[in-house]
Design an enzyme around this catalytic site. Sequence first.
Site, short mmCIF file in Angstrom:
data_model
loop_
_atom_site.label_atom_id
_atom_site.label_comp_id
_atom_site.label_asym_id
_atom_site.label_seq_id
_atom_site.Cartn_x
_atom_site.Cartn_y
_atom_site.Cartn_z
N LEU A 69 -2.22 38.12 21.88
CA LEU A 69 -2.46 38.66 20.49
C LEU A 69 -2.63 37.44 19.49
CD1 LEU A 69 0.07 41.20 20.14
CD2 LEU A 69 -2.00 41.65 20.74
N GLU A 122 11.52 34.44 21.16
CA GLU A 122 12.33 34.71 19.76
C GLU A 122 12.19 36.29 19.54
OE1 GLU A 122 12.82 32.80 15.76
OE2 GLU A 122 10.80 33.52 15.97
N ARG A 176 3.82 44.06 23.96
CA ARG A 176 4.90 42.99 24.06
C ARG A 176 6.16 43.80 24.29
NH1 ARG A 176 5.59 38.13 20.04
NH2 ARG A 176 6.77 37.84 22.18
N ARG A 188 5.28 44.33 12.41
CA ARG A 188 6.04 44.55 13.71
C ARG A 188 7.57 45.21 13.56
NH1 ARG A 188 3.98 40.72 17.20
NH2 ARG A 188 1.40 40.83 16.96
N HIS A 234 5.47 37.16 10.15
CA HIS A 234 6.65 37.55 10.41
C HIS A 234 7.43 36.72 9.14
CE1 HIS A 234 6.27 37.72 15.07
NE2 HIS A 234 6.93 39.20 14.54
N CYS A 243 9.60 30.73 17.24
CA CYS A 243 9.14 31.59 18.29
C CYS A 243 9.51 31.24 19.80
CB CYS A 243 7.67 32.01 18.31
SG CYS A 243 6.69 32.03 16.55
C1 CIR Z 1 2.15 37.83 18.70
O1 CIR Z 1 1.24 38.09 18.08
O2 CIR Z 1 2.99 38.71 18.75
C2 CIR Z 1 2.02 36.39 19.26
N1 CIR Z 1 0.76 36.01 19.54
C3 CIR Z 1 2.72 35.45 18.16
C4 CIR Z 1 4.49 35.60 18.25
C5 CIR Z 1 4.91 34.73 17.21
N2 CIR Z 1 6.45 35.00 17.03
C6 CIR Z 1 7.01 34.71 16.06
O3 CIR Z 1 6.39 34.27 15.15
N3 CIR Z 1 8.35 34.85 16.24
#
Ligand code: CIR
Length: 253
Positions: free
Chosen positions: A18, A65, A85, A131, A161, A248
């Site tokens: 993503l 994370e 996810r 999320r 986030h 993350c």
């Molecule tokens: C997502 O969209 O879930 C991943 N491409 C990026 C997640 C980043 N995670 C975070 O900031 N804890």
Amino acid sequence: MFTNVIVKTPGKSYLNGLTTSDLGEPIYNVLLEQHKAYVEALKQCGVNVTHLPANEAFPDSTFVEDTAVLTSDFAVICNPGAASRNREIEDMEPAIRKFYDKIYFIEGTGTVDGGDVLQAEDHFYIGISERTNEEGARQLKGILEKEGYEADIIPLKEFFHLKTGIAYVGENRMVLAGEFVDHPAFDSYEKIIVSKEDEYSANCIQVNDYVIIPKGYEATKRQLNEAGLQTIELEMSEFQKHDGGLSCLSLRF
Ligand code: CIR
């Protein structure tokens, strides 16, 4: 002090993960080099590294994370908010069980991504985002309060986030960007303010005697150094292409 971290190698399927960014397609070999350097930096900080293998079924699963919130004596397994996810937690649970007897779960319609959860000593901040929903935030707040922590829920306006724009770096110091700079919830902290153009560097991580920051953000580095903090800089380009930052890529506990 952190004694342990959990990380997970990115798979080739990372390229299909993503993203909302227009920074281009990640280069897999460079991504692996950057992940390796991240693991070496954590070792320099004095932690034991549990290194999980890649799982090609989950393109975003290097961003460990988001799967859990870990404290010194209990774990909360999240219910990640992105459909692709959500099942990453199945891979993580056995690794977490090796360290914890007391494990809670975010359940039902409640969703939480760990990236929306910030711990500052005995106080947690839980972001409501695309999320993490209100029900998930409420469940997590209940768990944390039952365990003796304080928890505030912070609805996000712009950040992806919560930790996209904030980091706690110890001794009452908070690194803040964008919508958090003037947010009343953080008024009691000593503020290290990151400008709009350096916003990516607000996602940094304090691990024992060091703060790990992304490379190329001189103003953030200078402010941290002036506050008496030692910094380690890491290239993060291939993770940034998929909306990922330093926090993350590990669970720290
Ligand atoms: C997502 O969209 O879930 C991943 N491409 C990026 C997640 C980043 N995670 C975070 O900031 N804890």
